[in-house]
Structure formats: structure tokens, C-alpha cells
Motif scaffolding. Sequence first.
Motif, PDB file in Angstrom:
ATOM      1  N   ASP A   1       0.860  -1.186   0.000  1.00 59.32           N
ATOM      2  CA  ASP A   1       0.000   0.000   0.000  1.00 59.32           C
ATOM      3  C   ASP A   1       0.901   1.243   0.000  1.00 59.32           C
ATOM      4  O   ASP A   1       1.290   1.746   1.048  1.00 59.32           O
ATOM      5  N   ARG A   2       1.218   1.718  -1.178  1.00 58.60           N
ATOM      6  CA  ARG A   2       2.175   2.818  -1.324  1.00 58.60           C
ATOM      7  C   ARG A   2       1.719   4.103  -0.635  1.00 58.60           C
ATOM      8  O   ARG A   2       2.531   4.816  -0.057  1.00 58.60           O
ATOM      9  N   GLU A   3       0.427   4.405  -0.706  1.00 58.31           N
ATOM     10  CA  GLU A   3      -0.072   5.612  -0.049  1.00 58.31           C
ATOM     11  C   GLU A   3       0.100   5.520   1.458  1.00 58.31           C
ATOM     12  O   GLU A   3       0.529   6.486   2.102  1.00 58.31           O
ATOM     13  N   LEU A   4      -0.219   4.387   2.027  1.00 65.24           N
ATOM     14  CA  LEU A   4      -0.055   4.175   3.466  1.00 65.24           C
ATOM     15  C   LEU A   4       1.414   4.256   3.846  1.00 65.24           C
ATOM     16  O   LEU A   4       1.772   4.902   4.839  1.00 65.24           O
ATOM     17  N   MET A   5       2.267   3.640   3.060  1.00 65.15           N
ATOM     18  CA  MET A   5       3.701   3.655   3.355  1.00 65.15           C
ATOM     19  C   MET A   5       4.236   5.085   3.326  1.00 65.15           C
ATOM     20  O   MET A   5       5.010   5.476   4.208  1.00 65.15           O
ATOM     21  N   ALA A   6       3.835   5.876   2.346  1.00 66.53           N
ATOM     22  CA  ALA A   6       4.301   7.262   2.247  1.00 66.53           C
ATOM     23  C   ALA A   6       3.848   8.058   3.463  1.00 66.53           C
ATOM     24  O   ALA A   6       4.644   8.772   4.084  1.00 66.53           O
ATOM     25  N   GLU A   7       2.591   7.933   3.820  1.00 65.16           N
ATOM     26  CA  GLU A   7       2.063   8.662   4.974  1.00 65.16           C
ATOM     27  C   GLU A   7       2.723   8.195   6.264  1.00 65.16           C
ATOM     28  O   GLU A   7       3.043   8.995   7.144  1.00 65.16           O
ATOM     29  N   LEU A   8       2.963   6.906   6.363  1.00 60.86           N
ATOM     30  CA  LEU A   8       3.604   6.332   7.541  1.00 60.86           C
ATOM     31  C   LEU A   8       5.010   6.893   7.733  1.00 60.86           C
ATOM     32  O   LEU A   8       5.374   7.312   8.836  1.00 60.86           O
ATOM     33  N   LEU A   9       5.798   6.942   6.675  1.00 62.52           N
ATOM     34  CA  LEU A   9       7.148   7.484   6.791  1.00 62.52           C
ATOM     35  C   LEU A   9       7.133   8.977   7.093  1.00 62.52           C
ATOM     36  O   LEU A   9       7.894   9.440   7.944  1.00 62.52           O
ATOM     37  N   ARG A  10       6.251   9.708   6.443  1.00 61.95           N
ATOM     38  CA  ARG A  10       6.171  11.160   6.687  1.00 61.95           C
ATOM     39  C   ARG A  10       5.806  11.452   8.144  1.00 61.95           C
ATOM     40  O   ARG A  10       6.468  12.243   8.816  1.00 61.95           O
ATOM     41  N   ARG A  11       4.756  10.814   8.611  1.00 65.03           N
ATOM     42  CA  ARG A  11       4.294  11.077   9.984  1.00 65.03           C
ATOM     43  C   ARG A  11       5.302  10.597  11.027  1.00 65.03           C
ATOM     44  O   ARG A  11       5.475  11.251  12.050  1.00 65.03           O
ATOM     45  N   THR A  12       5.919   9.470  10.770  1.00 61.19           N
ATOM     46  CA  THR A  12       6.912   8.950  11.716  1.00 61.19           C
ATOM     47  C   THR A  12       8.095   9.899  11.792  1.00 61.19           C
ATOM     48  O   THR A  12       8.547  10.262  12.882  1.00 61.19           O
ATOM     49  N   ALA A  13       8.588  10.335  10.650  1.00 64.05           N
ATOM     50  CA  ALA A  13       9.719  11.265  10.635  1.00 64.05           C
ATOM     51  C   ALA A  13       9.359  12.576  11.318  1.00 64.05           C
ATOM     52  O   ALA A  13      10.162  13.130  12.074  1.00 64.05           O
ATOM     53  N   ASP A  14       8.150  13.070  11.082  1.00 63.18           N
ATOM     54  CA  ASP A  14       7.725  14.321  11.707  1.00 63.18           C
ATOM     55  C   ASP A  14       7.681  14.206  13.231  1.00 63.18           C
ATOM     56  O   ASP A  14       7.914  15.188  13.933  1.00 63.18           O
ATOM     57  N   ALA A  15       7.387  13.019  13.743  1.00 62.26           N
ATOM     58  CA  ALA A  15       7.270  12.806  15.186  1.00 62.26           C
ATOM     59  C   ALA A  15       8.624  12.593  15.873  1.00 62.26           C
ATOM     60  O   ALA A  15       8.707  12.646  17.094  1.00 62.26           O
ATOM     61  N   LEU A  16       9.653  12.360  15.083  1.00 59.71           N
ATOM     62  CA  LEU A  16      10.976  12.083  15.656  1.00 59.71           C
ATOM     63  C   LEU A  16      11.815  13.346  15.757  1.00 59.71           C
ATOM     64  O   LEU A  16      11.693  14.241  14.920  1.00 59.71           O
ATOM     65  N   PRO A  17      12.693  13.405  16.764  1.00 60.94           N
ATOM     66  CA  PRO A  17      13.574  14.568  16.872  1.00 60.94           C
ATOM     67  C   PRO A  17      14.598  14.588  15.738  1.00 60.94           C
ATOM     68  O   PRO A  17      14.885  13.540  15.134  1.00 60.94           O
TER      69      PRO A  17
END
Length: 105
Positions: free
Chosen positions: A82-98
Motif C-alpha cells: 500500500d504505497r499511499e499508506l507507506m508514504a504517509e507512515l514514513l512522513r508522519r513517523t519522521a515528523d514525530a521524531l527529533p
Amino acid sequence: MASSKEYLDYILEQLDGLGDVTYRAMMGEYIIYFEGKVVGGIYDNRFLIKPVEAARALLPDAPLELPYEGAKEMLLVEAPEDRELMAELLRRTADALPAPKKRKK
């Protein structure tokens, strides 16, 4: 068991077009970076992501698994196709990390 280069290539293919996705081979496994931040990795041919709240919100039913003995649990991405889910997952995860710490020279 080490992860295969073929599985790494498959995951990178799913993330193609997302932008700054890189990886580093480490002891037969692969650490995945997005925008310079460690967001997850490939362990035993499983794509695992850091269990930040944003990732948990996108994957509420994802099981927590150990990438290797003695490590912290991470979320198993069960639908990497699921490419859309994967893209959103990486974006949101990176945004949440310092931001990554600067290395001393």
C-alpha cells in the motif's frame, strides 16, 4: 536470519517517489532513513517502523515485534504494498521524531 537484498529492493520500490529515503546495511539487516531520521528497518525480511504515536494511529492493529534480541519493540508493517499508506507512515513517523544529533568531529 539476515534480510535479503530482494526484500530491501521491494520495500524501496514501494517508497519510490517519496523523496529522501536512504538505507544502511547493518549486520545483515537494513536501517531505513527518511529525511535523515531513522524511521524503521528491515529485520528478517519484515519491515518494522518505530512505534511513535503517529505510526500507531495509522496502524492501530499492527503487532509489536522485536527486530532482534534485546531491542525495543517496533510496529510490523503488514501491507507494504500500500504505497499511499507507506508514504504517509514514513512522513508522519519522521515528523514525530527529533532531528538527528550532530556527530562530534
